[in-house]
Design a protein around this motif. Structure first.
Motif, short mmCIF file in Angstrom:
data_model
loop_
_atom_site.label_atom_id
_atom_site.label_comp_id
_atom_site.label_asym_id
_atom_site.label_seq_id
_atom_site.Cartn_x
_atom_site.Cartn_y
_atom_site.Cartn_z
N ALA A 1 -45.31 39.06 9.55
CA ALA A 1 -43.88 39.40 9.53
C ALA A 1 -43.20 39.14 10.87
O ALA A 1 -41.98 39.19 10.96
CB ALA A 1 -43.70 40.86 9.13
N SER B 1 -44.29 40.52 14.23
CA SER B 1 -44.21 41.78 14.97
C SER B 1 -44.66 41.60 16.41
O SER B 1 -45.60 40.86 16.70
CB SER B 1 -45.10 42.82 14.27
OG SER B 1 -45.23 43.96 15.08
N VAL C 1 -39.01 47.97 12.52
CA VAL C 1 -38.92 46.82 11.62
C VAL C 1 -39.41 45.60 12.39
O VAL C 1 -38.95 45.35 13.50
CB VAL C 1 -37.47 46.59 11.15
CG1 VAL C 1 -37.41 45.39 10.20
CG2 VAL C 1 -36.92 47.84 10.48
N LEU D 1 -38.79 39.65 10.61
CA LEU D 1 -38.02 39.95 9.40
C LEU D 1 -36.56 40.20 9.73
O LEU D 1 -35.65 39.73 9.03
CB LEU D 1 -38.61 41.17 8.69
CG LEU D 1 -39.99 41.00 8.04
CD1 LEU D 1 -40.43 42.31 7.41
CD2 LEU D 1 -39.96 39.90 6.99
N THR E 1 -34.57 37.09 10.46
CA THR E 1 -34.21 36.39 9.24
C THR E 1 -33.02 37.06 8.55
O THR E 1 -32.10 36.39 8.07
CB THR E 1 -35.41 36.36 8.28
OG1 THR E 1 -36.52 35.74 8.95
CG2 THR E 1 -35.09 35.58 7.03
N ILE E 2 -33.04 38.40 8.52
CA ILE E 2 -31.94 39.14 7.88
C ILE E 2 -30.63 38.91 8.61
O ILE E 2 -29.56 38.76 8.00
CB ILE E 2 -32.29 40.64 7.86
CG1 ILE E 2 -33.47 40.89 6.92
CG2 ILE E 2 -31.08 41.46 7.41
CD1 ILE E 2 -34.02 42.30 6.98
#
Length: 265
Positions: free
Chosen positions: A120, A122, A244, A248, A251-252
């Motif tokens: 993801a 991190s 989070v 990710l 991308t959001i």
């Protein structure tokens, strides 16, 4: 934060190099298959040993990344590293390794949780010494990119034009591919395969009017670094004390912004 900044800058530079070399706006670091190779190396290390240390994971990921790079360069040697051949080899490699990653995650092994966090994007596991090493390697690699700017202005014009002005097309592509792979491998080993930044940052820089190769590279590097740094910070504070993954969140944040820029144009 330092690792996120360097990862964003390296992936943005890698994406810009690929897009200009291949003349394909959809090219991105994962096209090389290097990210998938690094992920495969980490998976092998996780399942081959009971509790692989951080150093073992980095070494295994590096070996996987460079094994894939060697295979792709071997396949593309006869065609003078033609973009379409490299693109197909990278897509095939990524698809094959993606299937293996999916099978590994479907096993239900407890170690899969660590793998998911890493995939993801991190920065949880990055130590101070790793961040310092990463910044040093990233600075050296980024310092090489201005020397490639003339090639990046000429190669999109086509092979006949590039040869007419004296470029050895095969050698130029080999050097650009090698630098791109080193950037992608370094970023992947530290913060996972954040390849969407490598696709998005060059587009954002181009949509802002940066067309010449050197200007395009600098703009994409700045945007990629800022995006990843902001995503890393926001991921830590948005739902504190939970975090989070920065990949990710990047991308959001970046996906809708890129769509907005495209709608404006």
């Amino acid at each position: 934060t330092a690792a996120a900044l360097a990862a964003g800058a390296l992936l943005a530079a890698a994406g810009t190099l690929l897009q200009r070399m291949m003349g394909n706006p959809m090219a991105a670091p994962e096209v090389l298959g290097v990210s998938s190779g690094a992920a495969m190396g980490v998976i092998i290390a996780m399942f081959a040993t009971a509790a692989p240390s951080r150093g073992v994971q980095i070494v295994a990921g590096g070996l996987g990344a460079f094994a894939v790079l060697f295979g792709i360069l071997l396949l593309g040697r006869r065609s003078a590293f033609a973009p379409e051949r490299l693109l197909l080899a990278g897509v095939a490699t990524s698809a094959a390794f993606g299937a293996i990653v999916a099978v590994a995650m479907a096993t239900g092994d407890p170690r899969v949780g660590l793998l998911l966090t890493w995939l993801a994007g991190s920065t949880y596991q990055v130590t101070g010494s790793e961040a310092a090493w990463f910044l040093g390697v990233g600075s050296v690699l980024l310092a090489l990119t201005p020397m490639l700017s003339r090639w990046l202005d000429i190669l999109p014009l086509g092979d006949p034009t590039a040869r007419a002005v004296g470029l050895n097309v095969g050698r130029c592509r080999l050097i650009i591919m090698s630098v791109t792979a080193l950037m992608t491998a370094a970023a992947t080993l530290i913060v996972g395969p954040l390849s969407f930044v490598g696709l998005m940052a060059p587009h954002m820089a181009r949509l802002m009017g940066l067309q010449r190769a050197l200007h395009h590279l600098v703009g994409a590097v700045i945007l990629g670094a800022l995006l990843m740094t902001f995503a890393d910070w926001a991921g830590r504070v948005t739902i504190f004390p939970y975090q989070v993954p920065s990949g990710l969140l990047a991308t959001i944040i970046g996906g809708p912004y890129l769509m907005w820029l495209l709608r404006r144009r």
